[in-house]
Design a protein around this motif. Structure first.
Motif, PDB file in Angstrom:
ATOM      1  N   PHE A   1      10.901 -19.017  -9.169  1.00 24.76           N
ATOM      2  CA  PHE A   1      11.960 -19.802  -8.512  1.00 24.76           C
ATOM      3  C   PHE A   1      11.645 -21.293  -8.650  1.00 24.76           C
ATOM      4  O   PHE A   1      11.075 -21.916  -7.753  1.00 24.76           O
ATOM      5  CB  PHE A   1      12.082 -19.390  -7.045  1.00 24.76           C
ATOM      6  CG  PHE A   1      12.342 -17.927  -6.893  1.00 24.76           C
ATOM      7  CD1 PHE A   1      13.567 -17.387  -7.262  1.00 24.76           C
ATOM      8  CD2 PHE A   1      11.364 -17.075  -6.414  1.00 24.76           C
ATOM      9  CE1 PHE A   1      13.796 -16.028  -7.135  1.00 24.76           C
ATOM     10  CE2 PHE A   1      11.595 -15.728  -6.293  1.00 24.76           C
ATOM     11  CZ  PHE A   1      12.816 -15.200  -6.660  1.00 24.76           C
ATOM     12  N   ARG A   2      12.043 -21.860  -9.784  1.00 20.22           N
ATOM     13  CA  ARG A   2      11.711 -23.246 -10.068  1.00 20.22           C
ATOM     14  C   ARG A   2      12.748 -24.231  -9.511  1.00 20.22           C
ATOM     15  O   ARG A   2      12.492 -25.396  -9.393  1.00 20.22           O
ATOM     16  CB  ARG A   2      11.556 -23.444 -11.575  1.00 20.22           C
ATOM     17  CG  ARG A   2      10.135 -23.207 -12.025  1.00 20.22           C
ATOM     18  CD  ARG A   2      10.029 -23.194 -13.517  1.00 20.22           C
ATOM     19  NE  ARG A   2      10.494 -21.930 -14.067  1.00 20.22           N
ATOM     20  CZ  ARG A   2      10.394 -21.600 -15.326  1.00 20.22           C
ATOM     21  NH1 ARG A   2       9.865 -22.415 -16.189  1.00 20.22           N
ATOM     22  NH2 ARG A   2      10.825 -20.428 -15.765  1.00 20.22           N
ATOM     23  N   ALA A   3      13.919 -23.684  -9.221  1.00 17.54           N
ATOM     24  CA  ALA A   3      14.991 -24.586  -8.759  1.00 17.54           C
ATOM     25  C   ALA A   3      14.590 -25.252  -7.440  1.00 17.54           C
ATOM     26  O   ALA A   3      13.765 -24.714  -6.688  1.00 17.54           O
ATOM     27  CB  ALA A   3      16.270 -23.786  -8.585  1.00 17.54           C
ATOM     28  N   GLU A   4      15.170 -26.417  -7.200  1.00 12.10           N
ATOM     29  CA  GLU A   4      14.865 -27.164  -5.968  1.00 12.10           C
ATOM     30  C   GLU A   4      15.238 -26.321  -4.745  1.00 12.10           C
ATOM     31  O   GLU A   4      14.471 -26.209  -3.809  1.00 12.10           O
ATOM     32  CB  GLU A   4      15.648 -28.482  -5.962  1.00 12.10           C
ATOM     33  CG  GLU A   4      15.015 -29.590  -6.816  1.00 12.10           C
ATOM     34  CD  GLU A   4      13.680 -30.043  -6.269  1.00 12.10           C
ATOM     35  OE1 GLU A   4      13.597 -30.341  -5.062  1.00 12.10           O
ATOM     36  OE2 GLU A   4      12.698 -30.072  -7.051  1.00 12.10           O
ATOM     37  N   THR A   5      16.444 -25.801  -4.816  1.00  5.81           N
ATOM     38  CA  THR A   5      16.879 -24.948  -3.705  1.00  5.81           C
ATOM     39  C   THR A   5      17.217 -23.568  -4.268  1.00  5.81           C
ATOM     40  O   THR A   5      17.725 -23.457  -5.387  1.00  5.81           O
ATOM     41  CB  THR A   5      18.139 -25.513  -3.018  1.00  5.81           C
ATOM     42  OG1 THR A   5      19.136 -25.705  -4.021  1.00  5.81           O
ATOM     43  CG2 THR A   5      17.841 -26.815  -2.299  1.00  5.81           C
ATOM     44  N   ILE A   6      16.915 -22.588  -3.499  1.00  3.40           N
ATOM     45  CA  ILE A   6      17.249 -21.236  -3.963  1.00  3.40           C
ATOM     46  C   ILE A   6      18.179 -20.574  -2.954  1.00  3.40           C
ATOM     47  O   ILE A   6      18.104 -20.845  -1.752  1.00  3.40           O
ATOM     48  CB  ILE A   6      15.995 -20.367  -4.175  1.00  3.40           C
ATOM     49  CG1 ILE A   6      15.099 -20.370  -2.934  1.00  3.40           C
ATOM     50  CG2 ILE A   6      15.230 -20.783  -5.397  1.00  3.40           C
ATOM     51  CD1 ILE A   6      14.038 -19.318  -2.970  1.00  3.40           C
TER      52      ILE A   6
END
Lengths: 242, 294
Positions: A132-137
């Motif tokens: 989960f690399r995204a800023e927000t998940i």
């Protein structure tokens, strides 16, 4: 409980010790990782000065585990199951359902652990390259990751199941010859690699319009289904090794 | 008539090796059969064929009138307990019993519990950590508690000590008396179990050497001993499967019909007629050097 249900239970009982040991090891590795990061390294942040990035995730470990464990499990379970009075059809059905269920459980645990890891490292303000690399998940990202993991793990299990079925139906010798020919082709002839890739690409494009993450997932799902379909007649014609 | 087991011209090849050759047998329901044969005679192959684990190269198999291959109904009537392969090594004994019980419609949990107590078996242990004797006990519990119409013991009690084996034989007879069914016992401990068998099948090099009721075997298998010339003269024309001499005394092992009149003649001639134990008969019949063709 139906006989197929019992077959699934047999698979579960065979898999249980390996499953516990595997996740025990993964958790121990995670704990060790945290220990190194947050205790032994300078400034208490666990990061070597100048380095703020960590690499994590256990998908490869899970894939290797599924490959080995499914192979052993199916290899051991087949004669045991026949000795109990089960039919080959029940064995095939039990293995298929169990492998899918196990793949789902493995994918779910993997996603859960990745979320925990992410939360820990985000809390300490570290960069990371987990799933989960995204800023927000959000729920959609979690769900799609779960699906991707599940499809990959299930495809490995399906491939190994087919391999075991081939071993039971034919012999080690045949598989060794085929395996050696395949590996030799890959290692010695670059043209074979290109040809193999083109075949896969051709098949993928014949089924899907383009190759992207979704079509790769679709391809793996089709691969799994084909493996189980091919395994059935192989197992129907298999007998225990004398 | 429906037989518990019926095979016709059953043969099995492993590559070029012939494991079974033209085996035709018909085993009745509710009888105890002894399956005897030397190592490699084809006993385990026959049992695996009967239970659908192996495919015959040629010939037919029927279990209670049905073919066993992929037939859940026919297979649920059979319980086979083998020395190896009946249980998974990493499974707890309790789980092994639980899983096994679900495959046999007639499973008697009360009997299983009683036998666990009788054998003082620790069900918490993993199968692989059980002693050889305990592994045998677990197999016996499964075989007896399954109450399967056809229960096969393929040497599973080999790990038991003498009192343990005696307990097994007693339990088997008790169970047979209470719930008659077909038992097949494959064993090398022939003398110990000879009295249990109602019928005996002897395999040699993949073929049926003898299939006969135990009572008839007892009538037909005997030794004649006495002066050498007299013994030779009196057993002429009979099926002699063993001969030995000690000085002027000879012993002949005979497998043939002996009428009361013939017995009387032998005894009048000063010859001793004594019964031949089943184990001796088995040895003489399967001895490659011997004369044991019947």
């Amino acid at each position: 409980m139906s006989r197929v249900g019992q077959g699934i239970k047999v698979q579960y009982l065979i898999m249980k010790p390996g499953f516990i040991v595997f996740w025990g090891v993964i958790l121990a590795i995670m704990a060790f990782q945290y220990l190194i990061f947050f205790y032994f390294t300078p400034q208490g942040t666990g990061v070597t000065p100048g380095v703020k990035s960590v690499v994590g995730g256990h998908l490869l470990a899970v894939v290797i585990f599924m490959g080995v464990a499914t192979g052993i499990q199916c290899w051991e379970a087949f004669p045991y199951y026949l000795n109990l009075g089960g039919t080959r059809r029940e064995f095939w059905l039990g293995c298929t359902v169990f492998n899918f269920l196990l793949s789902l459980v493995m994918a779910a645990i993997l996603v859960g652990l990745s979320l925990i890891e992410r939360a820990v490292f985000v809390f300490f303000g570290l960069e990371h390259s987990f799933m989960f690399r995204a800023e927000t998940i959000d729920a959609l990202i979690v769900l799609s990751t779960l699906v991707v993991n599940f499809v990959v793990i299930a495809a490995v299990a399906a491939g190994v199941f087919l391999l075991v079925s081939v071993l039971y139906r034919f012999s080690w010798k045949l598989l060794l010859v085929l395996g050696a020919a395949f590996l030799s082709g890959i290692m010695l002839f670059p043209a074979f690699n290109d040809w193999l890739f083109k075949v896969v690409e051709y098949v993928m494009l014949a089924v899907f319009d383009e190759i992207n993450q979704e079509t790769v997932m679709g391809g793996l799902a089709v691969f799994s289904a084909v493996c189980y379909l091919l395994a059935y007649p192989l197992l129907r014609g298999s007998q225990v090794k004398n | 008539m429906t037989y518990a087991v019926e095979t016709r011209n059953l043969s099995k090849l492993f590559g070029k090796t012939k494991a079974l050759s033209e085996v035709s047998i018909a085993l009745q329901e509710n009888k105890i059969y002894g399956l005897l044969g030397r190592n490699g005679a084809g006993k385990s192959t026959l049992l695996k064929l009967l239970t659908g684990q192996l495919f015959p190269t040629t010939g037919d198999i029927k279990l209670f009138g049905e073919t066993p291959y992929e037939n859940a109904g026919a297979l649920s009537k059979v319980c086979i307990v083998r020395e190896t392969g009946t249980f998974l090594k990493d499974m707890k004994a309790r789980d092994a019993l639980k899983v096994t019980s679900s495959y046999y419609p007639n499973w008697d949990q009360g009997l299983a519990d009683r036998l666990v107590k009788a054998f003082k078996l620790d069900l918490k242990k993993n199968y692989k950590s059980l002693s050889l004797g305990m592994k045998s006990q677990l197999g016996i519990i499964v075989g007896l508690a399954s109450r399967a119409p056809l229960t096969i013991f393929d040497e599973p009690y080999i790990g038991l000590d003498a009192p343990g084996r005696q307990l097994f034989y007693d339990l088997l007879l008790e169970e047979y008396g209470e719930k008659p069914r077909t038992f097949i016992l494959s064993t090398h401990l022939i003398d110990e179990v000879a009295n249990l068998f109602e019928e005996v099948i002897i395999l040699e090099q993949g073929s049926v050497k003898l299939i006969e009721e135990t009572d008839k075997i007892k009538e037909r298998a005997f030794f004649v001993s006495g002066p050498q010339g007299e013994v030779e003269r009196r057993v002429r024309g009979k099926q002699v499967i063993y001969r030995d001499t000690l000085g002027k005394t000879a012993v002949a092992g005979v497998y043939d019909q002996l009428t009361p009149e013939e017995r009387s003649v032998l005894e009048t001639a000063g010859l001793e007629v004594s019964p031949m134990p089943l184990q001796k008969l088995f040895i003489y019949l399967t001895d490659e050097r011997g004369e044991g063709d019947v």
